[in-house]
Write an enzyme that holds these catalytic residues in place. Structure first.
Site, PDB file in Angstrom:
ATOM      1  N   CYS A   1       0.844  -1.187   0.000  1.00 26.04           N
ATOM      2  CA  CYS A   1       0.000   0.000   0.000  1.00 26.04           C
ATOM      3  C   CYS A   1       0.887   1.247   0.000  1.00 26.04           C
ATOM      4  CB  CYS A   1      -0.915  -0.006   1.226  1.00 26.04           C
ATOM      5  SG  CYS A   1      -1.883   1.512   1.405  1.00 26.04           S
TER       6      CYS A   1
ATOM      7  N   CYS B   1      -4.930   0.542   6.576  1.00 28.21           N
ATOM      8  CA  CYS B   1      -5.183   1.991   6.695  1.00 28.21           C
ATOM      9  C   CYS B   1      -6.549   2.417   6.162  1.00 28.21           C
ATOM     10  CB  CYS B   1      -4.078   2.778   5.996  1.00 28.21           C
ATOM     11  SG  CYS B   1      -4.183   2.777   4.179  1.00 28.21           S
TER      12      CYS B   1
ATOM     13  N   CYS C   1      -7.555  -0.881   1.739  1.00 25.84           N
ATOM     14  CA  CYS C   1      -6.411  -1.453   2.445  1.00 25.84           C
ATOM     15  C   CYS C   1      -6.854  -1.960   3.807  1.00 25.84           C
ATOM     16  CB  CYS C   1      -5.322  -0.389   2.605  1.00 25.84           C
ATOM     17  SG  CYS C   1      -3.939  -0.942   3.636  1.00 25.84           S
TER      18      CYS C   1
ATOM     19  N   CYS D   1       0.378   3.196   3.477  1.00 27.46           N
ATOM     20  CA  CYS D   1       0.791   2.697   4.798  1.00 27.46           C
ATOM     21  C   CYS D   1       1.817   1.571   4.750  1.00 27.46           C
ATOM     22  CB  CYS D   1      -0.431   2.231   5.587  1.00 27.46           C
ATOM     23  SG  CYS D   1      -1.067   0.620   5.071  1.00 27.46           S
TER      24      CYS D   1
ATOM     25  N   CYS E   1      -9.155  -4.717  -9.434  1.00 26.20           N
ATOM     26  CA  CYS E   1      -8.811  -3.638 -10.367  1.00 26.20           C
ATOM     27  C   CYS E   1      -8.300  -2.458  -9.535  1.00 26.20           C
ATOM     28  CB  CYS E   1     -10.072  -3.268 -11.153  1.00 26.20           C
ATOM     29  SG  CYS E   1      -9.794  -2.067 -12.455  1.00 26.20           S
TER      30      CYS E   1
HETATM   31 FE    FE Z   1      -2.764   1.045   3.524  1.00 26.04          FE
END
Ligand code: FE
Length: 176
Positions: free
Chosen positions: A91, A143, A140, A94, A163
């Site tokens: 990510c 986060c 995510c 984060c 996607c």
């Molecule tokens: Fe994240």
């Protein structure tokens, strides 16, 4: 016929181009989101619960826009839609481990596509009825940043297509 087929493929992506879309900045580096972001970690899986104002202080504008405002990068402009490197994706907000390159597949929709997340808890899902469509949003798992959407037209073994927005992904090549 080829034109019609291409058009159908593009339409099948079902990801609307929002009026507030942004174009991936060519000068944004793969790890730019780590600069000045004390919450970024590729090992700490502790859930993060920050306000949008707190995120805005530590994220680059392009990452913040997609993560917190649920933006969408323009198709075929992101750095990973046709990228085939071997390694892991994290990510960009984060550092949470999200996908392995093993699960990435070539999709004609213009966004990086995966058939499964790295761990079941890497991501979480929410229904998204915006833009007059019924879609499943992918966030995510650490986060809560918006990553993209998931569709049921992916390849085996899952049949799923995550996607994703390239801007929300950091790539780390595998070491030999
Ligand atoms: Fe994240």
């Amino acid at each position: 016929m080829l034109f019609i087929t291409s058009l159908l493929l593009i339409l099948s992506c079902q990801q609307p181009i929002a009026s507030n879309e942004i174009i991936n900045s060519p000068d944004s580096t793969m790890n730019s989101s780590k600069t000045g972001n004390p919450y970024y970690s590729r090992t700490d899986t502790t859930k993060l619960e920050l306000t949008d104002a707190e995120w805005q202080k530590v994220l680059p504008d392009d990452v913040y826009h997609i993560a917190r405002n649920k933006g969408t990068e323009r198709a075929f402009t992101g750095k990973f839609w046709d990228f085939e490197g071997l390694g892991n994706y994290y990510c960009a907000a984060c550092g949470n481990a999200l996908f392995k390159s093993d699960s990435k597949f070539a999709s004609s929709c213009g966004w990086p596509s995966f058939y499964e997340s790295l761990r079941p808890t890497s991501v979480r899902y929410e229904s998204d009825n915006s833009y007059g469509m019924r879609r499943i949003e992918v966030l995510c798992g650490r986060c809560d940043g918006h990553l993209g959407h998931i569709f049921d037209d992916g390849p085996p073994p899952t049949g799923k297509r995550f996607c994703m927005n390239s801007i929300m992904l950091d790539f780390e090549p595998e070491t030999k």
